[in-house]
Design a protein around this motif. Sequence first.
Motif, PDB file in Angstrom:
ATOM      1  N   ASP A 140       0.824  -1.207   0.000  1.00 20.54           N
ATOM      2  CA  ASP A 140       0.000   0.000   0.000  1.00 20.54           C
ATOM      3  C   ASP A 140       0.865   1.267   0.000  1.00 20.54           C
ATOM      4  O   ASP A 140       1.711   1.454   0.871  1.00 20.54           O
ATOM      5  N   PRO A 141       0.615   2.146  -0.975  1.00 12.82           N
ATOM      6  CA  PRO A 141       1.462   3.350  -1.079  1.00 12.82           C
ATOM      7  C   PRO A 141       1.354   4.260   0.146  1.00 12.82           C
ATOM      8  O   PRO A 141       2.320   4.937   0.506  1.00 12.82           O
ATOM      9  N   TYR A 142       0.179   4.261   0.780  1.00 15.77           N
ATOM     10  CA  TYR A 142      -0.002   5.109   1.952  1.00 15.77           C
ATOM     11  C   TYR A 142       0.953   4.683   3.062  1.00 15.77           C
ATOM     12  O   TYR A 142       1.546   5.515   3.757  1.00 15.77           O
ATOM     13  N   LYS A 145       4.546   5.699   1.990  1.00 13.36           N
ATOM     14  CA  LYS A 145       4.867   7.128   2.132  1.00 13.36           C
ATOM     15  C   LYS A 145       5.049   7.491   3.606  1.00 13.36           C
ATOM     16  O   LYS A 145       5.861   8.346   3.950  1.00 13.36           O
ATOM     17  N   LEU A 175      12.883   6.277  -4.265  1.00 14.44           N
ATOM     18  CA  LEU A 175      12.959   7.407  -5.212  1.00 14.44           C
ATOM     19  C   LEU A 175      12.395   7.044  -6.571  1.00 14.44           C
ATOM     20  O   LEU A 175      12.007   7.907  -7.347  1.00 14.44           O
ATOM     21  N   VAL A 176      12.402   5.757  -6.878  1.00 14.57           N
ATOM     22  CA  VAL A 176      11.858   5.340  -8.171  1.00 14.57           C
ATOM     23  C   VAL A 176      10.570   4.543  -7.967  1.00 14.57           C
ATOM     24  O   VAL A 176      10.208   3.728  -8.796  1.00 14.57           O
ATOM     25  N   ASN A 179       4.608   5.277  -7.126  1.00 10.93           N
ATOM     26  CA  ASN A 179       3.663   6.252  -6.623  1.00 10.93           C
ATOM     27  C   ASN A 179       4.349   7.582  -6.305  1.00 10.93           C
ATOM     28  O   ASN A 179       5.326   7.645  -5.563  1.00 10.93           O
ATOM     29  N   THR A 181       3.493  10.186  -4.527  1.00  7.61           N
ATOM     30  CA  THR A 181       3.497  10.642  -3.137  1.00  7.61           C
ATOM     31  C   THR A 181       4.622   9.978  -2.354  1.00  7.61           C
ATOM     32  O   THR A 181       5.270  10.610  -1.527  1.00  7.61           O
ATOM     33  N   ASN A 185       7.858  11.924  -0.564  1.00  3.91           N
ATOM     34  CA  ASN A 185       8.250  11.778   0.841  1.00  3.91           C
ATOM     35  C   ASN A 185       9.654  11.208   0.968  1.00  3.91           C
ATOM     36  O   ASN A 185      10.399  11.575   1.874  1.00  3.91           O
ATOM     37  N   GLU A 218       2.071  14.231 -10.722  1.00  3.50           N
ATOM     38  CA  GLU A 218       1.169  13.345  -9.987  1.00  3.50           C
ATOM     39  C   GLU A 218       1.246  13.514  -8.484  1.00  3.50           C
ATOM     40  O   GLU A 218       0.473  12.915  -7.743  1.00  3.50           O
ATOM     41  N   SER A 219       2.186  14.311  -8.017  1.00  2.00           N
ATOM     42  CA  SER A 219       2.297  14.377  -6.558  1.00  2.00           C
ATOM     43  C   SER A 219       1.452  15.515  -6.013  1.00  2.00           C
ATOM     44  O   SER A 219       1.046  16.415  -6.732  1.00  2.00           O
TER      45      SER A 219
END
Lengths: 725, 451
Positions: A140-142, A145, A175-176, A179, A181, A185, A218-219
């Motif tokens: 999960d990207p959340y 981040k 860094l790559v 996502n 967001t 971060n 996209e951020s």
Amino acid sequence: MSGQGQDAKFFQRGKIQEFRQELQIAETKDKKFTKRKTVLKKIVANITMGNDMSALFVDVVQCLGTPLLEIKKMVYLFLINYGRAKADSIHMVIPNFLQDCNDRNPLIRALAIRTMSYIPIPVVLDNLTEQLRHHLKDRDPYVRKTAAICVAKLYAADPRKAERGGFVELLRDLLVDSNATVVANAVAALSEIADRPDGVVFKLNLTVANKLIAALGESSEWGQIYILDSLLRYVPETHADAELIGERISVQLQHANSAVVLTTIKVLLYLMNYMNNRTLIEHICKKMGPPLVTLLSSGPEVQYVALRNILLIIQRRPTVLKNDVKVFFCKYNDPIYVKLAKLEIMYRLANEENVKEVLAELEEYASEVDIDFVRKAVRSIGRITIKVEAAADACIRSLLSLIETKVSYVVQEAIIVIKDIFRRYPGRYEGIIPKLCENLDALDEPEAKASMVWIIGQFANRINNADELMDDLTYNFLEEPIEVQFALVTAAVKLFIYKSSSDPVKALVHKVLKWTTEEVDNPDLRDRGFMYWRLLAINPTVAGEIVLSEKPAITNDADRMDRGALDQLLLHTGTLGSIYHKNPETFIRGAAGRALADSPALNPLSRQVLVPVQRSGPSAGPLVVPGPGPIEPGTGPVASSPLPLNTSKPSPPLPPDSATGGLLEGEGSGGEEDEDEDAGFAKRRSGVGAYPVPTDPYASLDTAFGNRTQDEQMDAMPALMMPFI
Amino acid sequence: MTLPDYCKYSRAQTTRPALRGPTPSTTMISAFFIFNQKGELLISRLYRPDVKRPIADVFRIQVISSSDVRSPIVTLGSTSFFHVRVNNVYVVAVTKNNANAALVFEFCYRVITICKSYFGKVDEECVKNNFVLIYELIDEINDFGYPQNSEIDTLKSYITTESVVSSQIVAEESSKITSQATGVTSWRRADVKYKKNEAFVDVVETVNLSMSAKGTVLRADVDGHIQMRAYLSGTPECKFGLNDKLVIDKSERGAIDAVELDDCRFHQCVRLNEFDSTRTISFIPPDGEFELMTYRSTSNVKLPLRVIPTINEIGTTQVTYLIVVKTNFGNKLSATNVVLRIPTPLNTTSVECKVQTGKAKYVPEENVVVWKIPRVQGGQELTFNATAQLTSTTTRQVWARPPIDVDFQVLMFTASGLIVRFLKVFEKGNYHSIKWVRYLTKASGTYQIRF
């Protein structure tokens, strides 16, 4: 929309014991956990009010068993507040943390690591490091981040643990990330780690820079700021690279968030140092102007930030806002800090075409209520007189009409600037001196008084009653502030040189020099007194040549920052440093300085004037950074103090291209006048040294007042000889 | 582990090269506070270990208790306090480094906007009533001092006033939230459904005017805001068109009917790349109300009201006023809520006013006469006559003559001449959508006439 809460009643000081009881009661018969929620709210309110609730640690932690998210969040808030103070009990919560770390719900997983990382205690951090490794790769990207920022927290608490655990590498992998967001971060966390004096080096090459720019679209707005900011870590190797990146990020100038706009401008200004294509530079400059002006439609706080930055930017890149002076006119209800910042920009942008409008505005401001603002408005009129020759007549007229208002601080301010105007345009406005003299009694501020005294001394030959005026002014000589005393001594000597045949003048100068040398405590003033006395004693003619020597013309160039310093300061666009116009390392402990990095693409002029980073801590001076405002002409090297033998003079020689981007922008070079001024000063100094100095300093003092009577000389001598007796 | 060459970093060396690249300092908010006017803390959140709670006392002493604060930023030593006042509270962020000042203020503004959206207003009572929720919010939108996603629509989907039982949150549901909070369209939920698809566009223009005593326009410009309320199902793709011509270089003047905009700024949702290359405004809107764009225009500003003051100081005891207000728009339109604030000298004892339309009243505590006119039809002309009596003062101080301030609203009128050409909505569902446009030109504290 969610309704209004009703929690204000909880803002009441409560006792630990009561809360503990209430929590215990709540353990039974607590439908929907409302009782527990209420007690916890009371506790959080008490924490806010500053009451120490740490004694309730065990009781509060018990609530973690409650399945309400709201309660969990309040307990976590409690832990963030008291976790460190209760290091010995914190182990109790670890199982709960670990459970949450592995919850199916990504929001809970993130909440757990976010909270744990706020409690920098070994036992918590040890457990966190175990978990964090997985969370950095969570699906999960959340969670990812959140984990990225956790690494920064971990590094802040224990850099060695973070490095041993390989977290920096893991962060770098993000860094790559797919996502944006998460990428943003990760950039923020890496930047923070790299900014530590003991941190890692974090640099970007073209490939990563391009990847980060791709993530910009996209951020979130905040993420864009972190990414844009990190682009200063990229050093372009070729002009083309800098130009391409500049073009790609310039679209962000249209963003609604002022911080995105200012950070974009910072990166653009930085990249321009590595560009070569003048058309493109011009184009980017033009593109930056409107968004900067639009910032003035934001809240007053952001306006202030924008204005202070604009002031810097237009010194380096005048094309950014050439024809826009009107937008900087003050609104009557602007906060004072906005008004003062606008005033300075109005002065900078004033030129022959717009000077009429600017002058009319400034006159308007001179009748406002805020005294400081009024003074600076009057001062700005004076500075514009010096800057824009075509407007000098109009400015003088407006200054005279201001003097007629008889408002004390307006009059005084006007006199201060008129003194400089006399020096800028010798022989043009001395006719107004009688008008000035009418206001002699109104002057109660040292600077104004000193200025008036300087005017009287300098033009004593044109003022019929100069001796009477001086006699009045010296009446309280010993009580005057030091700068007035200095001015009086010099003026008295000038008066004597003009009217050496007049007995009252002789008496006056004798009286003043006697006070200066015998009764004044200030060593500088005393020295000056002796020096004048000797000058007059040795050779009055030569003394006249020195004291009334031709003064270098005043120019406005020196109140412009030199290009190297500007280049360096502009790397801090949008930050505190850009507001105070100071490099952060000079006023913030541990702040990292910045300098343009060398590369084949770096503009040769930028390289020539480059100011390397100074790794010195903040000076031990006053803690308060002085607020902004127009540079007072009296303090800069522009306007010399009224003393002819002014020692505060030479500013560091500026390189010829120091003016506003110099040759790069195809503007004329403005540094020469400074050099002339320095050269002239050197000559004068060497001239002084060339006169023979007798070995006995008092040898020919008796000729100083050549045609005095013997008695008078006797009066003078014993006192002067005192040291020998 | 070998490092890919795209990212070189290594342990810092003790000797650094003389010309090291610029090291950008990061943006970190160390603490966030909300104070009431007495300096009591309503919200206190320390984000970073470099500040302790007593730092709040420093702010109270230096700013709240100080009578003369002349900057929104106060720096003491290495600590800086950024504050924004709203109603009777201070919203304060503290930093210990060379913070990005614009970002810090934007963050404070955002907290205020979020609170407004959640609670309807921001003041002491409201902060106290919702403090637990505010704590939740500021924990979510700022992590370790770094502002995080703060799109209101998204926040509202998982930070609510309703009690949520943790086990009840289905993991799937949360995944939706998290992917929205971190996603490409972080401002919009995917599952929005409306029976009737509608979009309302409000073009609101604020006129800034500064007119000299001689009646010449010193400055006239328009701050435009385009507010949108989108009640559209699914993931609608919108295209928006105006009769504008964005002027980067004033010399490249173009079509006459086009309105010249000096600058425009867009909501996060607008694709800036596309705007840059083709000048089209395309976006997927957030659900509900948001500000699509703001713009600025300085050319050909139509001033809705013309105010012609004749004010004379008769000796030192009287001031006479004759103020004529003329409308400058069509007969079918009207200005509403017109309020003129006409300054009087500080030593005024009484003012006698004569008006045909509206009501005029002397407000001694503010040293103004307030003239309120509920409605002025286009083509109408209004006059105001008054005489102010002054007491004699011992110190003859010149009257600063603050400008006359005019507030008003004119519906269906844009001072810039801007018109919405089209709003197209494309969606997979291919539904029909209804679009509404409204125009409003107003002034509040920005329309000033000197005399």
